[in-house]
Scaffold this motif. Structure first.
Motif, PDB file in Angstrom:
ATOM      1  N   LYS A 262       0.808  -1.209   0.000  1.00 57.35           N
ATOM      2  CA  LYS A 262       0.000   0.000   0.000  1.00 57.35           C
ATOM      3  C   LYS A 262       0.848   1.269   0.000  1.00 57.35           C
ATOM      4  N   PHE A 263       0.294   2.326  -0.618  1.00 52.06           N
ATOM      5  CA  PHE A 263       0.930   3.638  -0.620  1.00 52.06           C
ATOM      6  C   PHE A 263      -0.118   4.683  -0.956  1.00 52.06           C
ATOM      7  N   ASP A 264       0.196   5.921  -0.665  1.00 53.49           N
ATOM      8  CA  ASP A 264      -0.679   7.049  -0.971  1.00 53.49           C
ATOM      9  C   ASP A 264      -0.325   7.557  -2.371  1.00 53.49           C
ATOM     10  N   HIS A 265      -1.334   7.795  -3.207  1.00 59.13           N
ATOM     11  CA  HIS A 265      -1.103   8.240  -4.585  1.00 59.13           C
ATOM     12  C   HIS A 265      -1.727   9.619  -4.785  1.00 59.13           C
ATOM     13  N   ILE A 266      -0.903  10.600  -5.142  1.00 59.39           N
ATOM     14  CA  ILE A 266      -1.381  11.934  -5.485  1.00 59.39           C
ATOM     15  C   ILE A 266      -1.304  12.053  -7.002  1.00 59.39           C
ATOM     16  N   LYS A 267      -2.455  12.082  -7.630  1.00 58.40           N
ATOM     17  CA  LYS A 267      -2.518  12.014  -9.093  1.00 58.40           C
ATOM     18  C   LYS A 267      -2.930  13.355  -9.689  1.00 58.40           C
ATOM     19  N   PHE A 268      -2.090  13.870 -10.581  1.00 53.24           N
ATOM     20  CA  PHE A 268      -2.391  15.082 -11.328  1.00 53.24           C
ATOM     21  C   PHE A 268      -2.631  14.723 -12.793  1.00 53.24           C
ATOM     22  N   SER A 269      -3.118  15.682 -13.555  1.00 52.78           N
ATOM     23  CA  SER A 269      -3.388  15.445 -14.976  1.00 52.78           C
ATOM     24  C   SER A 269      -2.074  15.334 -15.754  1.00 52.78           C
ATOM     25  N   ASP A 270      -2.161  14.807 -16.973  1.00 53.87           N
ATOM     26  CA  ASP A 270      -0.985  14.629 -17.824  1.00 53.87           C
ATOM     27  C   ASP A 270      -0.336  15.982 -18.113  1.00 53.87           C
ATOM     28  N   HIS A 271       0.991  16.018 -18.089  1.00 57.36           N
ATOM     29  CA  HIS A 271       1.791  17.224 -18.354  1.00 57.36           C
ATOM     30  C   HIS A 271       1.546  18.327 -17.314  1.00 57.36           C
ATOM     31  N   ASP A 276       3.781  26.120  -6.518  1.00 54.67           N
ATOM     32  CA  ASP A 276       4.296  26.163  -5.144  1.00 54.67           C
ATOM     33  C   ASP A 276       3.298  25.515  -4.177  1.00 54.67           C
ATOM     34  N   SER A 277       2.015  25.780  -4.391  1.00 52.80           N
ATOM     35  CA  SER A 277       1.004  25.201  -3.494  1.00 52.80           C
ATOM     36  C   SER A 277       0.924  23.685  -3.666  1.00 52.80           C
ATOM     37  N   ASP A 278       1.106  23.191  -4.909  1.00 47.89           N
ATOM     38  CA  ASP A 278       1.166  21.743  -5.127  1.00 47.89           C
ATOM     39  C   ASP A 278       2.312  21.138  -4.330  1.00 47.89           C
ATOM     40  N   SER A 279       3.467  21.774  -4.404  1.00 52.46           N
ATOM     41  CA  SER A 279       4.648  21.254  -3.723  1.00 52.46           C
ATOM     42  C   SER A 279       4.464  21.241  -2.216  1.00 52.46           C
ATOM     43  N   ARG A 280       3.857  22.301  -1.683  1.00 54.30           N
ATOM     44  CA  ARG A 280       3.613  22.346  -0.237  1.00 54.30           C
ATOM     45  C   ARG A 280       2.646  21.234   0.167  1.00 54.30           C
ATOM     46  N   MET A 281       1.609  21.032  -0.630  1.00 56.69           N
ATOM     47  CA  MET A 281       0.646  19.977  -0.325  1.00 56.69           C
ATOM     48  C   MET A 281       1.316  18.606  -0.362  1.00 56.69           C
ATOM     49  N   ILE A 282       2.157  18.368  -1.373  1.00 55.81           N
ATOM     50  CA  ILE A 282       2.859  17.090  -1.498  1.00 55.81           C
ATOM     51  C   ILE A 282       3.767  16.867  -0.283  1.00 55.81           C
ATOM     52  N   GLU A 284       3.535  18.168   2.702  1.00 53.29           N
ATOM     53  CA  GLU A 284       2.732  17.953   3.908  1.00 53.29           C
ATOM     54  C   GLU A 284       2.178  16.535   3.939  1.00 53.29           C
ATOM     55  N   ARG A 285       1.691  16.044   2.789  1.00 55.42           N
ATOM     56  CA  ARG A 285       1.151  14.681   2.726  1.00 55.42           C
ATOM     57  C   ARG A 285       2.251  13.643   2.931  1.00 55.42           C
ATOM     58  N   ALA A 286       3.453  13.976   2.469  1.00 55.17           N
ATOM     59  CA  ALA A 286       4.551  13.012   2.556  1.00 55.17           C
ATOM     60  C   ALA A 286       5.132  12.921   3.958  1.00 55.17           C
ATOM     61  N   GLY A 287       5.272  14.059   4.620  1.00 53.13           N
ATOM     62  CA  GLY A 287       5.946  14.037   5.916  1.00 53.13           C
ATOM     63  C   GLY A 287       7.376  13.548   5.745  1.00 53.13           C
ATOM     64  N   ASP A 288       7.738  12.464   6.442  1.00 48.16           N
ATOM     65  CA  ASP A 288       9.086  11.914   6.317  1.00 48.16           C
ATOM     66  C   ASP A 288       9.132  10.701   5.384  1.00 48.16           C
ATOM     67  N   LYS A 289       8.067  10.498   4.590  1.00 46.88           N
ATOM     68  CA  LYS A 289       8.032   9.374   3.648  1.00 46.88           C
ATOM     69  C   LYS A 289       8.856   9.686   2.392  1.00 46.88           C
ATOM     70  N   ILE A 290       9.256   8.651   1.705  1.00 47.42           N
ATOM     71  CA  ILE A 290       9.869   8.806   0.391  1.00 47.42           C
ATOM     72  C   ILE A 290       8.805   9.314  -0.585  1.00 47.42           C
ATOM     73  N   ILE A 291       9.187  10.269  -1.437  1.00 50.70           N
ATOM     74  CA  ILE A 291       8.295  10.795  -2.477  1.00 50.70           C
ATOM     75  C   ILE A 291       8.753  10.206  -3.807  1.00 50.70           C
TER      76      ILE A 291
END
Length: 337
Positions: A262-271, A276-282, A284-291
Motif C-alpha cells: 500500500k501507498f498514498d497516490h497523489i494524481k495530477f493530470s498529464d503534463h 508552489d502550493s502543489d509542492s507544499r501539499m505534497i 505535507e502529505r509526505a511528511g518523512d516518507k519517500i516521495i
C-alpha cells in the motif's frame, strides 16, 4: 457513464469526419507532406496520450545512438515557450517541455529540437553544423506536413485502438482507419503472461498487413535520488507516496502495489505543471516518507520541491517475445543505414 458516452458518439462522428476530410486532402496531394533527405522514424498513435510513445523514443535512441548522430523532433507540448528551440544546457522543462527534456536529460549527446511546425524544425536540423544522420519524430500520426521514412504507431494492449471511440466519447483523435498510415504497429503494456493463443486472438482484430510487435514496461530496480541511487527494495521497508502527472497510471500503480504493498497516490493530470502550493501539499502529505515520481515528472517537481526524499523510477521498453525484439531492432538498424 456508459449511457453518457453513447450520447457523445454523434459529436465524435462529426469530429472524425473533419479529421477524415483533412487526411483525404493529404492523401490526394491537395495538402502536401514534405520529404527530407535525412532518414527519419515517426512515432505516433491515434489516441490522446498514454500509449507508450516516450518509452519507445528512448528505446530507439538507446539502440541507435552508438552508431548514429541522432536528433529528436517534438512539438514540446506543455512548454511555456514558443517557436523553434534547439535544446542546450540553458534549457529546462519550461522551455522545451517535459518529454523533450526527459530525452535531453537522459541522452545529452542527442540533439533535441522543439517546434510547433515540424517543417521549420526539420529545416533547422538540416542546417546544423554537424547535422544528424537520423531524426526520431515524436507524436507524428496527425502531423502530416512532414512525412517520415517509417511510421511506428503505438497502441496499448488493454485499450487498443480497435476497441476505442472517437473524442469525446473515447480517446481517439481520428477514425480507426488511420492505422493504415502506419508501417509498424507496436502493442504496449502487454501482460507478461501473454500466450500464443491470446496473441493470435488479438491479431485477428488488426486488418492491415504490417509487422506487429508486443512490448511491455520494464521497471528499474534502482530509485534515483538527487545525489544517489538506492535499491528499490527499500520501499518494502519504508513508507512512500506516489506523485504522478502522466496520462495513464494504471500499470505503474499495479506494479508498485504488487511489489511493495500500500501507498498514498497523489494524481495530477498529464503534463501537469507543479505550483508552489502543489509542492507544499505534497510535502505535507509526505511528511518523512519517500516521495516517488516518474522520470517525466521529476524535473518539474524539483523546480518547487527541494527534498532529499524525492526520487524517480526509470522505465524501459521490453519485448514480450525475443524474436520480436530481434526483428524490430534489425528493421530499425537497416532503415538507418
Amino acid at each position: 457513464m456508459k449511457n453518457f458516452r453513447i450520447l457523445l458518439i454523434p459529436l465524435g462522428i462529426f469530429y472524425g469526419l473533419v479529421m477524415a476530410m483533412r487526411n483525404k486532402l493529404f492523401d490526394l496531394g491537395i495538402l502536401s507532406s514534405q520529404n527530407y533527405f535525412i532518414r527519419s522514424i515517426g512515432v505516433g498513435n491515434l489516441s490522446i496520450g498514454g500509449t507508450g510513445k516516450s518509452v519507445l523514443v528512448m528505446y530507439l535512441i538507446n539502440m541507435l545512438r552508438k552508431t548514429h548522430r541522432i536528433a529528436i523532433l517534438s512539438r514540446g507540448y506543455g512548454r511555456k515557450s514558443r517557436g523553434l528551440i534547439v535544446a542546450g544546457t540553458q534549457d529546462n522543462v519550461s522551455s522545451i517541455g517535459d518529454e523533450p527534456f526527459q530525452f535531453f536529460n537522459r541522452y545529452p549527446e542527442t540533439t533535441v529540437v522543439v517546434s510547433e511546425k515540424r517543417t521549420i524544425g526539420m529545416k533547422a536540423i538540416g542546417t546544423l553544423d554537424n547535422p544528424p544522420e537520423l531524426v526520431i519524430m515524436d507524436d507524428m500520426m496527425q502531423h502530416r506536413w512532414v512525412q517520415p521514412h517509417i511510421m511506428i504507431m503505438t497502441t496499448s494492449f488493454d485499450i487498443p485502438y480497435f476497441e476505442d471511440f472517437l473524442l469525446p466519447a473515447g480517446s481517439l483523435r481520428e477514425f480507426r482507419s488511420g492505422v493504415k498510415r502506419a508501417d509498424i504497429l507496436l502493442i504496449t503494456r502487454t501482460p507478461d503472461d501473454l500466450s500464443i493463443e491470446k496473441k493470435e486472438a488479438f491479431l485477428k482484430n488488426i486488418n492491415i498487413n504490417i509487422p506487429v510487435f508486443f512490448t511491455k514496461i520494464k521497471y528499474s530496480n534502482l530509485l534515483t535520488f538527487k545525489n544517489k541511487t538506492i535499491d528499490s527494495r527499500i520501499l518494502n521497508e519504508e513508507c512512500f507516496i506516489l506523485v504522478t502527472g502522466i496520462a495513464d497510471t494504471r500499470h505503474l500503480v499495479s506494479y508498485l502495489k504488487n511489489q511493495f504493498g500500500k501507498f498514498d497516490h497523489i494524481k495530477f493530470s498529464d503534463h501537469h505543471n507543479y505550483s508552489d502550493s502543489d509542492s507544499r501539499m505534497i510535502q505535507e502529505r509526505a511528511g518523512d516518507k519517500i516521495i516517488l515520481t516518474t522520470e517525466k515528472d521529476i524535473a518539474k517537481l524539483t523546480q518547487n520541491l527541494d527534498s532529499e526524499r524525492l526520487c524517480f523510477l526509470k522505465i524501459e521498453l521490453d519485448f514480450v517475445f525475443e524474436e520480436d525484439q530481434n526483428l524490430f531492432d534489425k528493421m530499425m538498424k537497416n532503415l538507418s543505414l
